[in-house]
Write a protein that holds these residues in place. Structure first.
Motif, short mmCIF file in Angstrom:
data_model
loop_
_atom_site.label_atom_id
_atom_site.label_comp_id
_atom_site.label_asym_id
_atom_site.label_seq_id
_atom_site.Cartn_x
_atom_site.Cartn_y
_atom_site.Cartn_z
N GLY A 1 54.58 1.91 84.73
CA GLY A 1 53.32 1.05 85.44
C GLY A 1 54.29 -0.02 86.20
N SER A 2 55.33 -0.32 86.22
CA SER A 2 55.98 -1.58 86.91
C SER A 2 57.40 -1.59 87.09
N ARG A 3 57.58 -1.90 88.37
CA ARG A 3 59.34 -2.47 88.39
C ARG A 3 59.79 -3.57 88.67
N ASP A 4 59.01 -4.52 87.94
CA ASP A 4 59.35 -5.78 88.14
C ASP A 4 60.05 -6.13 86.61
N LEU A 5 61.58 -6.66 86.69
CA LEU A 5 62.15 -6.79 85.57
C LEU A 5 61.67 -7.76 84.72
N THR A 6 60.61 -8.88 84.92
CA THR A 6 60.07 -9.71 84.25
C THR A 6 58.93 -9.01 83.35
N ASP A 7 58.41 -7.99 83.93
CA ASP A 7 57.35 -7.29 83.22
C ASP A 7 57.67 -6.20 82.18
N LEU A 8 58.89 -5.75 82.25
CA LEU A 8 59.58 -4.73 81.35
C LEU A 8 60.59 -5.24 80.19
N SER A 9 60.39 -4.74 78.89
CA SER A 9 61.12 -4.95 77.94
C SER A 9 60.57 -4.05 76.83
N GLY A 10 61.77 -3.65 75.85
CA GLY A 10 61.35 -3.06 74.62
C GLY A 10 61.06 -1.47 75.04
N LEU A 11 61.46 -0.87 75.81
CA LEU A 11 61.32 0.65 76.31
C LEU A 11 62.33 1.34 75.65
N LYS A 12 63.31 0.89 74.89
CA LYS A 12 64.28 1.87 74.55
C LYS A 12 63.85 3.24 73.60
N ARG A 13 62.87 2.64 72.62
CA ARG A 13 62.13 3.84 71.60
C ARG A 13 61.24 4.76 72.54
N ALA A 14 60.67 4.27 73.53
CA ALA A 14 59.43 4.99 74.44
C ALA A 14 60.11 5.76 75.43
N MET A 15 61.35 5.52 75.79
CA MET A 15 62.08 5.93 76.94
C MET A 15 63.37 6.31 76.77
N PRO A 16 64.00 7.00 75.65
CA PRO A 16 65.31 6.99 75.21
C PRO A 16 66.26 7.54 76.29
N ILE A 17 65.80 8.81 76.68
CA ILE A 17 66.73 9.34 77.70
C ILE A 17 66.89 8.70 79.03
N THR A 18 65.68 7.85 79.53
CA THR A 18 66.03 7.07 80.69
C THR A 18 66.78 5.84 80.18
N PHE A 19 66.93 5.51 78.95
CA PHE A 19 67.71 4.14 78.50
C PHE A 19 69.12 4.74 78.66
N VAL A 20 69.38 6.10 78.31
CA VAL A 20 70.95 6.32 78.12
C VAL A 20 71.37 6.53 79.58
N ALA A 21 70.62 7.05 80.56
CA ALA A 21 71.15 7.23 81.81
C ALA A 21 71.02 5.70 82.67
N SER A 22 70.24 4.91 82.24
CA SER A 22 70.37 3.43 82.96
C SER A 22 71.46 2.81 82.18
N LEU A 23 71.87 3.00 80.97
CA LEU A 23 72.91 2.30 80.31
C LEU A 23 74.27 2.74 80.86
N LEU A 24 74.41 3.95 81.18
CA LEU A 24 75.66 4.63 81.74
C LEU A 24 75.91 4.27 83.11
N ALA A 25 74.90 4.13 83.89
CA ALA A 25 74.85 3.86 85.25
C ALA A 25 75.13 2.18 85.62
N GLY A 26 74.26 1.69 84.68
CA GLY A 26 74.44 0.08 84.71
C GLY A 26 75.84 -0.38 84.24
N LEU A 27 76.52 0.15 83.20
CA LEU A 27 77.93 -0.20 82.83
C LEU A 27 79.04 0.11 83.74
N SER A 28 78.74 1.43 84.63
CA SER A 28 79.51 1.83 85.47
C SER A 28 79.57 0.77 86.74
N MET A 29 78.18 0.35 87.14
CA MET A 29 78.12 -0.47 88.11
C MET A 29 78.62 -1.84 87.86
N ALA A 30 78.56 -2.36 86.50
CA ALA A 30 79.24 -3.55 86.00
C ALA A 30 80.58 -3.51 85.97
#
Length: 794
Positions: free
Chosen positions: A357-386
């Motif tokens: 329901g949001s794409r504001d970084l300050t409104d999002l946290s603690g979604l690892k359990r609720a969205m584990p697949i999305t977290f894995v994709a974000s983690l791999l892509a974010g680390l590649s960007m880093a």
């Protein structure tokens, strides 16, 4: 077999366009499930291009096409080497995942069919752009990407912000496209070829040409606007008004990389010059710093990603222009890495917006359990960007530092720029990878979840490809990276960087970048506040400058229009005739091209002198006419006299045509003027009479001198012989003049008939216009209801 392969390639090129045509009907019938069928078409194109990998990896090239305008050497042709094939695979491969993603993301939208049609049309345009061999084909597809992106960015056209963003993108990229067209025309004239595959084999003709700098600046105008280089970068973040599937596709594999593709393609032709190695690194470095600094200020996920795309494009342009083989290799690796992690991260942002329901970084946290697949994709892509191992982004960063580092001031300067830019992009990458998913207090709704498979399939696949490409770097380089680098450098080249680091300066710079990035990430809130303070104190930027420019353009256009179009027909006619006279007289005076004065004939026949006297008498009658109707009738006297002269000198067809024109002109003018007041004489003040007389004399003198000059040129009988020979044998007509008008110039004659018809309809409309009668109270005040001059009788 060759023809069969060419037909398949042509089909693969057009499959996305076919899918675009079918999209609305399939969506209306099958709903979002039709996205599977629509995605099948770009996937088939992807498989076809994948079949060329062995041939291209061995140094081969694939060309084909069809003659389009053979007389101008213009063809509809394609050219596949390591560079264009890599782009084709990215466009169709990522495009397949985007179509599936869009099917789920836009599920239930009333205009989903229209959206997918635009998206697939955009895909087809971009695919045609990177495969184009013909200059004209390249330009057409280049502009088609601008038009389709305009449709996608402004898809939600009911919002003013979306309309503004679409217009801004179209104005900036469309203007750059015009510059590109001029550059391609100059390239054509200088090199003598119209195909990229042939241009790449032309040795130093362009760089040694006196037009080189003009060509370079025009090409850079097209590339910089399309790939959002400073100060043209403003359209790219504003394009985030488009739905997220558009952002993911536009930023990963398509339009924003079109400029980088063009620079890489023309690097062998325009590169290795001081201008190239100054302009590209300079503007690329500025864009890298500007984009990465503004990115850390943002809290909207899409804007963070958009500004890092600006920074990444600047980095690619900087590397392309740096002037070394290692720099070109780094640009190639970073382009591939960026396509993979940026496409994944944009789709992750869409998943968070759609399911949390949001794409504001300050409104999002603690979604690892609720969205584990999305977290894995974000983690791999974010680390590649880093730029962290074991992702492909780490390999690209290692090659960047190996390319830039050196002992001279220029190398140190751009190395520092790369370190700062990479550190800031690392901050954004880590923020995207961890901030929405870690933390004890979940600010997001309790209903947040990974969503349907089509939402997380795309980002997960791209993230895993980025991991696999780094782990199995040797075969990946052999199939993709090395052929692409060989195409850009125009020589056999091998990319060897892997996850096994080489101890030295590049590794030390990577470690320093990681340390700096981690430090800045841990103080992200303070960093964001500091950047915001800095930008606020810098004043308005290019985005506001665009608004002021457009507003000024509108005001200037309004004032110029009012100045030129004052609403007075006599002024329009006078200005037009002044320009006609200038067109005749000025070139003759400036270039000394006036005619030799002809010798007067020693004897003039009595009947010839009589008709000349009649023409002069007609002119006197026009000037001395008591009213307008007499002037119109007298106007035909000269025309009839000249018609007789044509007849006397052996041009009966021309004479007959002149008689018809003069008769019809007098009749039509008389009929038109009967709707006006014809009795008053045309009384004009003397200044006006002198001006009109001077303009008339100038036009007449200019036309006379031009005709004299033409008749003094030696006669070339080629056309005369041609028409005399073929009028009867081809057109079956003995009257050569009629045959020329009706057959050889048939289309031209048809155009003339259309012009006369439209003019007649306009005159008829003017004649039938009647002014409204006055109100009844006008009669009470003693005024009579009557029509205006142009309105006719009541």
């Amino acid at each position: 077999m060759i023809a069969y392969s060419a037909a398949l390639t042509l089909l693969a090129l057009f499959l996305p366009l076919v899918a675009a045509v079918l999209a609305p009907a399939l969506i209306n019938r099958l709903g979002y499930r039709a996205s599977w069928l629509l995605a099948l078409m770009p996937f088939l194109s992807f498989l076809h291009f994948l079949s060329f990998l062995p041939e291209i990896a061995d140094g081969g090239e694939v060309t084909g096409g069809y003659a389009w305008v053979p007389s101008y050497n213009v063809s509809f042709s394609w050219y596949l080497d390591g560079l264009s094939l890599t782009f084709a695979l990215l466009i169709t491969g990522i495009g397949t995942l985007i179509v599936l993603y869009a099917g789920a993301y836009m599920k239930g939208h009333a205009q989903q069919g229209r959206f997918l049609a635009f998206l697939l049309l955009f895909m087809g345009a971009m695919l045609g752009l990177v495969m184009s061999d013909s200059f004209l084909m390249l330009f057409i597809y280049w502009e088609l990407t601008s038009i389709t992106s305009f449709l996608l960015i402004g898809f939600d056209h009911e919002r003013q912000a979306a309309r503004r963003a679409a217009l801004q993108a179209l104005v900036i990229t469309g203007g750059g496209g015009l510059a590109l067209l001029a550059g391609l025309i100059l390239l054509w004239n200088v090199s003598g070829v119209t195909q990229l595959s042939m241009l790449l084999h032309v040795d130093n003709i362009v760089t040694t040409s006196p037009y080189y700098l003009a060509i370079l600046l025009l090409i850079l105008g097209g590339a910089f606007t399309k790939s959002a280089q400073f100060p043209f970068h403003v359209w790219l973040p504003n394009a985030m008004e488009a739905p997220t599937p558009v952002s993911a596709y536009l930023h990963s594999a398509t339009m924003v990389k079109a400029g980088v593709y063009l620079l890489m393609r023309l690097q062998p032709v325009l590169g290795d010059t001081p201008a190239w190695q100054i302009l590209l690194p300079f503007f690329g470095g500025i864009t890298l710093i500007v984009g990465s600094v503004i990115a850390v200020r943002q809290t909207d996920l899409k804007l963070m990603l958009a500004y890092t795309t600006v920074a990444s494009l600047g980095l690619m342009v900087m590397l392309t222009g740096f002037g070394s083989d290692h720099a070109l290799a780094a640009a190639v690796l970073y382009l591939i890495a960026h396509s993979l992690f940026k496409g994944a991260l944009f789709m992750v942002a869409g998943c968070l917006d759609h399911e949390a329901g949001s794409r504001d970084l300050t409104d999002l946290s603690g979604l690892k359990r609720a969205m584990p697949i999305t977290f894995v994709a974000s983690l791999l892509a974010g680390l590649s960007m880093a730029g962290l191992p074991p992702l492909f982004g780490f390999l690209a960063k290692e090659e960047i530092y190996a390319a830039l580092y050196g002992g001279n001031l220029r190398a140190l300067l751009f190395t520092g720029v790369a370190v700062i830019g990479n550190a800031l992009m690392m901050v954004v990458g880590l923020a995207l990878a961890f901030k929405p998913f870690l933390g004890r207090d979940a600010k997001s709704p309790a209903t947040a979840h990974d969503g349907p498979a089509l939402l997380w399939l795309g980002p997960l696949v791209l993230a895993l490809v980025g991991l696999a490409a780094a782990v199995f770097s040797a075969p990946f380089h052999k199939a993709i990276s090395s052929p692409m680098l060989s195409a850009v450098a125009r020589k056999a080249s091998v990319v060897e960087v892997s996850l096994v680091p080489h101890i030295g300066v590049p590794l030390a710079l990577s470690v320093f970048t990681i340390a700096l990035g981690l430090t800045l990430f841990l103080m992200l809130d303070r960093l964001r506040a500091g950047v915001a303070y800095l930008l606020n104190n810098l004043g308005p930027g290019p985005d506001e400058g665009f608004d002021r420019l457009m507003a000024g353009l509108v005001r200037a256009s309004f004032r110029i229009t009012n100045l030129i179009h004052g609403g007075r027909l006599d002024v329009y006619v006078t200005l037009t005739l002044i320009l006609v006279a200038a067109a005749f007289l000025v070139p003759m005076a400036v270039f000394g091209e006036g005619p030799d004065w002809p010798s007067l004939p020693g004897h003039i026949e009595l009947h010839e002198a009589a008709f000349l006297l009649i023409a002069v008498s007609g002119l006197y009658a026009v000037l001395r006419a008591a009213n307008r109707l007499d002037a119109i009738v007298a106007l035909g006297i000269q025309g009839f006299a000249i018609s007789v002269i044509f007849l006397l000198f052996g041009a009966p067809d021309l004479s007959f045509t002149q008689f018809m024109i003069e008769t019809l002109s007098v009749v039509i003018l008389a009929l038109a003027m009967t709707r006006l007041k014809l009795h008053p004489a045309d009384h004009r003040p003397w200044p006006q009479v002198l001006l009109d007389g001077a303009v008339a004399l100038a036009c007449g003198t200019g036309l006379m001198l031009m005709l004299l000059k033409v008749t003094q040129v030696p006669f070339d009988p080629v056309l005369t012989a041609f028409f005399n020979t073929y009028s009867k044998t081809i057109a079956h007509g003995a009257n050569v003049v009629n045959v020329i008008i009706v057959d050889f110039r048939g289309v031209d004659t048809l155009g003339e008939i259309a012009v006369v018809t439209v003019t007649g309809l306009a005159i008829l409309a003017l004649i039938r216009i009647r002014a409204p009668k006055l109100r009844p109270d006008a009669h009470q005040s003693g005024q009579k209801a009557e029509t205006a001059d142009a309105g006719g009788a009541p």
